[in-house]
Design a protein around this motif. Structure first.
Motif, PDB file in Angstrom:
ATOM      1  N   GLN A  61       0.800  -1.405   0.175  1.00  0.00           N
ATOM      2  CA  GLN A  61      -0.197   0.354   0.032  1.00  0.00           C
ATOM      3  C   GLN A  61       1.049   0.929  -0.024  1.00  0.00           C
ATOM      4  OE1 GLN A  61      -2.372  -1.234   3.279  1.00  0.00           O
ATOM      5  NE2 GLN A  61      -4.281  -1.447   2.620  1.00  0.00           N
ATOM      6  N   LYS A  62       1.718   1.390   0.393  1.00  0.00           N
ATOM      7  CA  LYS A  62       2.346   2.418   0.963  1.00  0.00           C
ATOM      8  C   LYS A  62       4.119   2.425  -0.143  1.00  0.00           C
ATOM      9  CE  LYS A  62       4.621   1.521   5.846  1.00  0.00           C
ATOM     10  NZ  LYS A  62       5.592   1.504   6.465  1.00  0.00           N
ATOM     11  N   ASN A  63       4.144   1.706  -0.471  1.00  0.00           N
ATOM     12  CA  ASN A  63       4.680   1.968  -2.239  1.00  0.00           C
ATOM     13  C   ASN A  63       3.829   2.129  -3.331  1.00  0.00           C
ATOM     14  OD1 ASN A  63       7.236   1.245  -1.690  1.00  0.00           O
ATOM     15  ND2 ASN A  63       7.237  -0.462  -1.706  1.00  0.00           N
ATOM     16  N   ALA A  64       2.451   1.399  -3.623  1.00  0.00           N
ATOM     17  CA  ALA A  64       1.394   1.883  -3.964  1.00  0.00           C
ATOM     18  C   ALA A  64       1.022   3.455  -4.277  1.00  0.00           C
ATOM     19  CB  ALA A  64       0.183   1.435  -4.306  1.00  0.00           C
ATOM     20  N   GLN A  65       1.199   3.761  -2.836  1.00  0.00           N
ATOM     21  CA  GLN A  65       0.108   5.146  -3.166  1.00  0.00           C
ATOM     22  C   GLN A  65       1.856   6.428  -3.672  1.00  0.00           C
ATOM     23  OE1 GLN A  65      -0.991   6.000   1.216  1.00  0.00           O
ATOM     24  NE2 GLN A  65      -1.450   8.100   0.630  1.00  0.00           N
ATOM     25  N   ARG A  66       3.104   5.583  -2.827  1.00  0.00           N
ATOM     26  CA  ARG A  66       3.560   6.100  -3.842  1.00  0.00           C
ATOM     27  C   ARG A  66       4.014   6.197  -5.376  1.00  0.00           C
ATOM     28  NH1 ARG A  66       9.462   4.756  -0.749  1.00  0.00           N
ATOM     29  NH2 ARG A  66      10.272   5.278  -3.192  1.00  0.00           N
TER      30      ARG A  66
ATOM     31  N   PHE B 118      -5.113  11.508 -14.145  1.00  0.00           N
ATOM     32  CA  PHE B 118      -5.182  10.697 -14.578  1.00  0.00           C
ATOM     33  C   PHE B 118      -6.460  10.601 -13.726  1.00  0.00           C
ATOM     34  CE2 PHE B 118      -0.649   9.450 -14.486  1.00  0.00           C
ATOM     35  CZ  PHE B 118      -0.408   7.799 -15.481  1.00  0.00           C
ATOM     36  N   SER B 119      -7.656   9.882 -14.362  1.00  0.00           N
ATOM     37  CA  SER B 119      -8.530   9.500 -13.638  1.00  0.00           C
ATOM     38  C   SER B 119      -8.513   8.793 -12.717  1.00  0.00           C
ATOM     39  CB  SER B 119      -9.901   8.783 -14.523  1.00  0.00           C
ATOM     40  OG  SER B 119      -9.104   7.447 -15.454  1.00  0.00           O
ATOM     41  N   ARG B 120      -9.589   8.309 -12.257  1.00  0.00           N
ATOM     42  CA  ARG B 120      -9.309   7.394 -10.554  1.00  0.00           C
ATOM     43  C   ARG B 120      -9.118   5.982 -11.386  1.00  0.00           C
ATOM     44  NH1 ARG B 120     -12.239   3.777  -7.327  1.00  0.00           N
ATOM     45  NH2 ARG B 120     -12.489   3.923  -5.509  1.00  0.00           N
ATOM     46  N   THR B 121      -9.889   5.369 -11.954  1.00  0.00           N
ATOM     47  CA  THR B 121      -9.797   4.681 -13.032  1.00  0.00           C
ATOM     48  C   THR B 121      -8.699   4.216 -13.319  1.00  0.00           C
ATOM     49  OG1 THR B 121     -11.452   4.909 -14.431  1.00  0.00           O
ATOM     50  CG2 THR B 121     -12.591   3.885 -12.947  1.00  0.00           C
ATOM     51  N   GLY B 122      -8.421   5.182 -14.367  1.00  0.00           N
ATOM     52  CA  GLY B 122      -6.893   5.193 -15.245  1.00  0.00           C
ATOM     53  C   GLY B 122      -5.720   5.211 -14.494  1.00  0.00           C
ATOM     54  N   LEU B 123      -5.728   5.740 -13.414  1.00  0.00           N
ATOM     55  CA  LEU B 123      -4.950   5.599 -12.532  1.00  0.00           C
ATOM     56  C   LEU B 123      -5.092   3.893 -11.654  1.00  0.00           C
ATOM     57  CD1 LEU B 123      -2.290   6.800 -10.989  1.00  0.00           C
ATOM     58  CD2 LEU B 123      -3.573   7.539  -9.571  1.00  0.00           C
ATOM     59  N   ILE B 124      -5.765   3.271 -11.086  1.00  0.00           N
ATOM     60  CA  ILE B 124      -5.725   2.005 -11.095  1.00  0.00           C
ATOM     61  C   ILE B 124      -5.315   1.047 -11.771  1.00  0.00           C
ATOM     62  CG2 ILE B 124      -7.207   0.332  -9.996  1.00  0.00           C
ATOM     63  CD1 ILE B 124      -9.080   2.552  -8.178  1.00  0.00           C
ATOM     64  N   LYS B 125      -5.872   1.266 -13.054  1.00  0.00           N
ATOM     65  CA  LYS B 125      -4.835   0.706 -14.417  1.00  0.00           C
ATOM     66  C   LYS B 125      -3.666   0.656 -14.423  1.00  0.00           C
ATOM     67  CE  LYS B 125      -9.295   0.386 -16.582  1.00  0.00           C
ATOM     68  NZ  LYS B 125     -10.083   0.148 -17.834  1.00  0.00           N
ATOM     69  N   GLN B 126      -3.371   1.958 -14.196  1.00  0.00           N
ATOM     70  CA  GLN B 126      -1.714   1.902 -14.522  1.00  0.00           C
ATOM     71  C   GLN B 126      -0.886   1.431 -13.556  1.00  0.00           C
ATOM     72  OE1 GLN B 126      -0.197   3.596 -16.828  1.00  0.00           O
ATOM     73  NE2 GLN B 126       2.048   3.372 -15.867  1.00  0.00           N
TER      74      GLN B 126
ATOM     75  N   ALA C 142      -3.752  -1.013  -5.468  1.00  0.00           N
ATOM     76  CA  ALA C 142      -3.949  -0.144  -5.749  1.00  0.00           C
ATOM     77  C   ALA C 142      -5.287   0.744  -5.771  1.00  0.00           C
ATOM     78  CB  ALA C 142      -4.185  -0.864  -7.684  1.00  0.00           C
ATOM     79  N   THR C 143      -5.970   0.229  -5.719  1.00  0.00           N
ATOM     80  CA  THR C 143      -6.862   0.743  -4.695  1.00  0.00           C
ATOM     81  C   THR C 143      -7.213   1.489  -3.867  1.00  0.00           C
ATOM     82  OG1 THR C 143      -8.672  -0.854  -6.294  1.00  0.00           O
ATOM     83  CG2 THR C 143     -10.448  -0.174  -4.924  1.00  0.00           C
ATOM     84  N   TRP C 144      -6.567   0.806  -3.327  1.00  0.00           N
ATOM     85  CA  TRP C 144      -6.670   1.294  -1.877  1.00  0.00           C
ATOM     86  C   TRP C 144      -5.419   2.781  -1.310  1.00  0.00           C
ATOM     87  CZ3 TRP C 144      -2.760   3.184   1.379  1.00  0.00           C
ATOM     88  CH2 TRP C 144      -3.046   3.781   2.155  1.00  0.00           C
ATOM     89  N   ALA C 145      -4.466   2.490  -2.316  1.00  0.00           N
ATOM     90  CA  ALA C 145      -3.397   3.379  -2.850  1.00  0.00           C
ATOM     91  C   ALA C 145      -4.229   5.144  -3.260  1.00  0.00           C
ATOM     92  CB  ALA C 145      -2.203   3.692  -3.453  1.00  0.00           C
ATOM     93  N   VAL C 146      -5.407   4.858  -4.443  1.00  0.00           N
ATOM     94  CA  VAL C 146      -6.218   6.156  -5.091  1.00  0.00           C
ATOM     95  C   VAL C 146      -6.850   6.233  -4.431  1.00  0.00           C
ATOM     96  CG1 VAL C 146      -7.453   6.346  -6.998  1.00  0.00           C
ATOM     97  CG2 VAL C 146      -5.628   4.590  -7.078  1.00  0.00           C
ATOM     98  N   GLU C 147      -7.715   5.852  -3.503  1.00  0.00           N
ATOM     99  CA  GLU C 147      -9.335   5.874  -2.454  1.00  0.00           C
ATOM    100  C   GLU C 147      -7.785   6.774  -1.472  1.00  0.00           C
ATOM    101  OE1 GLU C 147     -10.552   2.525  -1.013  1.00  0.00           O
ATOM    102  OE2 GLU C 147     -11.707   2.310  -3.005  1.00  0.00           O
ATOM    103  N   HIS C 148      -6.905   6.551  -1.103  1.00  0.00           N
ATOM    104  CA  HIS C 148      -5.867   7.389  -0.536  1.00  0.00           C
ATOM    105  C   HIS C 148      -5.035   9.019  -0.556  1.00  0.00           C
ATOM    106  CE1 HIS C 148      -7.709   4.195   2.540  1.00  0.00           C
ATOM    107  NE2 HIS C 148      -7.296   5.141   3.631  1.00  0.00           N
ATOM    108  N   VAL C 149      -5.124   8.780  -1.903  1.00  0.00           N
ATOM    109  CA  VAL C 149      -4.028  10.071  -2.668  1.00  0.00           C
ATOM    110  C   VAL C 149      -5.364  11.108  -2.722  1.00  0.00           C
ATOM    111  CG1 VAL C 149      -2.689   8.656  -4.097  1.00  0.00           C
ATOM    112  CG2 VAL C 149      -4.445   9.272  -4.850  1.00  0.00           C
TER     113      VAL C 149
END
Length: 171
Positions: free
Chosen positions: A80-85, A96-104, A115-122
């Motif tokens: 989660q830490k690395n995905a958020q970074r 990026f869109s939310r879903t686009g960032l998750i896909k990336q 990926a989903t956790w990270a995008v929800e916490h940025v």
């Protein structure tokens, strides 16, 4: 720019961001360390050879400092830490869109959960991301209003975000 070209550009920028982050960490360590040394030597006072008395006037008895507040424990997993970074790094370089960032992030081999956790916490304003994306498209291509809205929704922006972005871009 297609998805593969965008991913390659982002990967290239991401490598540069990592080097820049390491340089900032090194500089911060040097500055903090230097400030600590200066603080210690300046606060030591001195003893003169001829008087053997402190060169700094004695101060009042030290007051009891309130106990330091403990920071809440970091409960994030390493993934989660690395995905958020990574998510923050991507958002700093391209919209990026939310879903686009998750896909990336998934393309970068982060699990869907991380990926989903990270995008929800940025901290990000998805409307502003849509506006940046719309402006970027208009700098390189001609679009009708509806065509650009369709392109942004294809990228994963919601219809409302896409309309906001197109409005902000002036179409």
């Amino acid at each position: 720019m297609n998805d593969n070209q965008r991913r390659a550009a982002i990967a290239s920028l991401s490598a540069g961001n990592e080097r820049q982050l390491e340089m900032k960490k090194t500089l911060l360590t040097a500055v903090v360390g230097g400030a600590f040394i200066l603080g210690v030597t300046a606060g030591c006072g001195g003893v003169t050879e001829d008087t053997a008395t402190p060169s700094v006037a004695p101060s009042a008895a030290p007051s009891a400092a309130p106990p330091a507040k403990k920071a809440p424990a970091d409960t994030r997993t390493p993934g989660q830490k690395n995905a958020q970074r990574a998510a923050e790094s991507y958002l700093a370089t391209a919209p990026f869109s939310r879903t686009g960032l998750i896909k990336q992030l998934e393309f970068e081999k982060y699990s869907k959960a991380d990926a989903t956790w990270a995008v929800e916490h940025v901290k990000v304003n998805w409307n502003e991301q849509a506006a940046k994306s719309a402006k970027s498209y208009l700098e390189t291509q001609a679009f009708s209003r509806d065509g650009l809205i369709q392109q942004l929704t294809f990228e994963g922006f919601t219809a409302a975000e896409a309309k906001y972005g197109v409005d902000k871009a002036g179409l």
